[in-house]
Structures are given as C-alpha cells and as structure tokens.
Motif scaffolding. Sequence first.
Motif, PDB file in Angstrom:
ATOM      1  N   CYS A 189       0.882  -1.181  -0.061  1.00  0.00           N
ATOM      2  CA  CYS A 189       0.026   0.060   0.017  1.00  0.00           C
ATOM      3  C   CYS A 189       0.780   1.407   0.077  1.00  0.00           C
ATOM      4  CB  CYS A 189      -0.955  -0.121   1.196  1.00  0.00           C
ATOM      5  SG  CYS A 189      -1.861   1.508   1.434  1.00  0.00           S
ATOM      6  N   ILE A 190       0.605   2.067  -0.930  1.00  0.00           N
ATOM      7  CA  ILE A 190       1.354   3.438  -1.068  1.00  0.00           C
ATOM      8  C   ILE A 190       0.553   4.555  -0.523  1.00  0.00           C
ATOM      9  CG2 ILE A 190       2.751   2.986  -2.916  1.00  0.00           C
ATOM     10  CD1 ILE A 190       0.786   4.370  -4.707  1.00  0.00           C
ATOM     11  N   CYS A 234      -2.541   5.841  -1.044  1.00  0.00           N
ATOM     12  CA  CYS A 234      -3.181   6.934  -1.833  1.00  0.00           C
ATOM     13  C   CYS A 234      -4.522   7.315  -1.286  1.00  0.00           C
ATOM     14  CB  CYS A 234      -3.280   6.596  -3.349  1.00  0.00           C
ATOM     15  SG  CYS A 234      -4.298   5.321  -3.497  1.00  0.00           S
ATOM     16  N   GLY A 235      -5.321   6.246  -0.618  1.00  0.00           N
ATOM     17  CA  GLY A 235      -6.544   6.764  -0.022  1.00  0.00           C
ATOM     18  C   GLY A 235      -7.783   6.168  -1.147  1.00  0.00           C
ATOM     19  N   CYS A 287      -8.999   3.470  -2.142  1.00  0.00           N
ATOM     20  CA  CYS A 287      -9.836   2.469  -1.919  1.00  0.00           C
ATOM     21  C   CYS A 287     -11.267   3.229  -0.675  1.00  0.00           C
ATOM     22  CB  CYS A 287      -9.243   1.262  -1.048  1.00  0.00           C
ATOM     23  SG  CYS A 287      -8.227   1.700   0.298  1.00  0.00           S
ATOM     24  N   CYS A 345      -7.578   0.320  -6.550  1.00  0.00           N
ATOM     25  CA  CYS A 345      -6.183   0.350  -6.015  1.00  0.00           C
ATOM     26  C   CYS A 345      -4.986   0.632  -7.226  1.00  0.00           C
ATOM     27  CB  CYS A 345      -6.046  -0.926  -5.141  1.00  0.00           C
ATOM     28  SG  CYS A 345      -4.446  -0.787  -4.617  1.00  0.00           S
TER      29      CYS A 345
HETATM   30  S1  SF4 Z   1      -6.046   2.063  -2.687  1.00  0.00           S
HETATM   31 FE1  SF4 Z   1      -5.809   1.727  -0.595  1.00  0.00          FE
HETATM   32  S2  SF4 Z   1      -4.675  -0.210  -0.357  1.00  0.00           S
HETATM   33 FE2  SF4 Z   1      -4.416   0.583  -2.636  1.00  0.00          FE
HETATM   34  S3  SF4 Z   1      -2.500   1.945  -2.162  1.00  0.00           S
HETATM   35 FE3  SF4 Z   1      -4.433   3.201  -2.186  1.00  0.00          FE
HETATM   36  S4  SF4 Z   1      -4.750   3.360   0.194  1.00  0.00           S
HETATM   37 FE4  SF4 Z   1      -3.465   1.468  -0.328  1.00  0.00          FE
END
Ligand code: SF4
Length: 458
Positions: free
Chosen positions: A310-311, A313-314, A316, A370
């Motif tokens: 997980c990076i 990114c928010g 999800c 994601c």
């Molecule tokens: S979508 Fe969610 S699980 Fe995937 S990188 Fe972004 S925060 Fe992490």
Amino acid sequence: MTEQQKTFLTKSTIKAGDLEHKRKVAFNIRKYNDAVLKGKKQFSDLESARKKAKNIKWKAIESLDKHLEKFEQNFTANGGKLIWAENAEEALQAVLQICRDKKARQVVKSKSMVTEEIHLNHFLAENGIESVETDLGEYIQQLDGEPPYHIVTPAMHKSKEDVARVFHEKLGTDPNLTPAEITMVTRKKLREKYITAEVGITGGNFLIADTGAVCLTENEGNGRLSTAFPPTHIAIVGIEKVIPSLSDLQLYWPLLATFGTGQTVTVYNSIFTGPRKAGETDGHQEMYVILLDNGRTNLLRPEVRESMYCIRCGSCLNACPVYKNIGGHAYGTTYTGPIGSVITPRMVGMAEEKHLSYASSLCGNCTDVCPLKINIHGMLLENRSTAVNSKLNGFMEDNSWRLWNLAMLSRRLMNTATSSAKDKVVNKVFKDSWGHSRGALHFAPKSFNAMWKERQGK
Ligand code: SF4
C-alpha cells in the motif's frame, strides 16, 4: 462484544444517519473522482503501470530485510543516523531523546500518518514540547482537537464554512473568512513556527534502498519548510515503505499523485539523502530516520502480505460504500476504510479489531480502484476466516451459524417448516442485530422446491 466494537457500532450508526455529513463527503469525493479521471489520462498504458508497480513492491517486500539493511547502509554512509523501533513506545522515546538533546521546546511536523499511529503530538505535549501541524488540513484538525478524517485529506468532512468557524473559535478570526483568507492566516501563523522550531518531523512516502534516501511528497511546501529551517530533521517511516531504487519513483510518484488527488504529479517532491554535507550552505545539520515496525511484521503472513504494498493513496477509502456512509472517525483507528480494516486487526490485535473486517459489503470496488491492484476484499475475507478459526466470534455467533448451516443443508426441514414458524425463529434470532433497524423478515408460504414439485405433479 469488545469496547472497540461497541463504539464502532454506535458511531457508525449515528454517522450513517447524518445526512449533512454524507452531503459534505459526497461533494468532496465527487470532486476527487472527476480529478482522478483526468489524471489517469497521463498514462499511455495504465494497466501495465499498475502491474509493474505491484511487481516492484512484491520484490521489495519479499526481501524486506535485505532492502532495509541496504537502506541503512546507504543512509548512514551519507551521514544520517538510523534508529530501529519495534513499537510505538520505542519510537516515541527516541524522538523525545533527540528533542531533549537539542533542548527543543517546539517541533514543526509535516503530514504523517505514522506519527498519528504512535500519537506523537499527545506524547510530546505531555513532555512539555509543542508539536505544530503544518499541513493545512492537519492544522485545521489540530485546532479543532480532532484526528485526521482521511489518510490523504485530513479535513475532508468539513465544509469551508466549518473551517472558518474553527478558525473563529480557536484563533478569534472573522467567522466568514474565505478559503484564501484562511490560507493566509495559516501561512502567517506557521511561518513563525518554522523559524523558531528546533526540530522538524516528517513521515516518508518512500524509503529508497539503493540511495539511502527518504522521499516526501506534498502539495503545500510545508514539508520542505519543516525540514529546511530546523537544524534537526527526524523522519519516522514504516518499514513497508521501502522500494528498491531511485528510478522506481518515476512510476510511484505519478501513480500516487493521480490516485491520491487526481494530479499528474504532486507539487513538491523532496528526496532527503542525509544531513547537510561539508561545504553545503543550507539544509538541516542532522537527520535521523526512525524505522518503525509496530505490528507491520504481522502483515508479512502470506494471506495478507499484499497489504504491505500500500502506498496510502486513499483511493480505496473514496470508493468504499461503507466509508462513504460512516466516515473516517467511526472506525476509531488511524488507518480507516478498506485498507485500514485489513491492516488494523493484524497490527493492533484480531481480538480487539476483528469487527473492522466485517465492515465491508465485499463489493470489490476497493480492489478495482487500488493503483497496485491489492486484493483488499480478498484479505478482508482472510481476516474473517482467521477470526472464525481462532474462535474469536463468541459462542452465540458460532452456534447461530452452525444451526443456520444445518437448516440450509436440510431440504426436508426447509420444506416442512411452515413459513410462519420460520418467520418466528429467524426474527427472534436476529431481533437485536438485523431487527434493530430493519423490518421483520417474511418467508414465502412455499419454497421454490415445493412449488416446483407441485408443478411437476410429484
Ligand atoms: S487504494 Fe487503498 S490499498 Fe491501494 S494503495 Fe491506495 S490506500 Fe493503499
């Protein structure tokens, strides 16, 4: 039921009925969705970029120990000081020791979820050190005495009027400030802090093994100011943030920018390779990196290992129907939404936090959006399975499902019991859970199987 579960149920029930909250969150997520659509256009082959990003993270995490040691070697060779922290307490004590050595009374902090995770601000305040958030969203939340609502946009649940009200109440400003005026007030307040703080604290979006560097990505320049003015820089970073090479940033920077905020690239991207060197005229004099585990090695178990890719990114969170209804604060944890519901029970404790893995419709939208194609909804199921196999669900729940299973496997039982008998049993069993906010269930007078037999004249 644990205290955490009770609080979660209470808070989420209240928020799910709060229409004004839903309106604000839906408004902000709509803006995000529009921006992401535009941002994605920068990739000529987005699917390949996502697959490649996943493969690189796979490589980094499969040999995490080697990559972290390589990072340590390169970072210390550049003059940096590295501290390994197994848990929050070790990280906090390390920060305190550095602050005491520097006789620091004030620190400036750029946005960092890891420092939220270890409750750094509260700890420093208890030890007589003022910690000032410098990201605008975090600053608003700090003024309002609230934790961040979202891992990328900390004040997503507040309208511009809400923010003006917070500034009015806490700083005595005009209650009708515009966003531009709010920004100018913040800027003036924070500029003084950058100059007087003895220590600057940041997180890190990536740890680069082959150069021993910490990478920071932000939109306001506050991360740069927090590290440029104070003579000492402390970066607290989770061990999963490691990537093999500096060249990997050409992939992760645009992916994080696009999936995080819909930008093609984030405004300020900094790479810190250590403190100021002999002959250099600016930059911090000392740099520490605190590498934090705090339960992350539990995520190395094969069934949830992908969660370490997980990076943050928010994306999800913004896609999750549960998050959009109950909001970030109902979870009561630092990491919220789908990915938070995967990692928190593993990092904090399955017994205390397993209920988060059930706070999902399993629609799979989180996995679809994601950037690293992390199988989030699959891992939510893995958590549920672990909870069941560890007998954490309690006697009542286990036996209810056992009975349900028996009944569902018995055609005779399903055909012979009258619908009113089934109504009675099921509505009694689910009176407190299902029945709390929904109408009673009514079975059809005859099962499909019975009707089919009649039709066939059997
Ligand atoms: S979508 Fe969610 S699980 Fe995937 S990188 Fe972004 S925060 Fe992490």
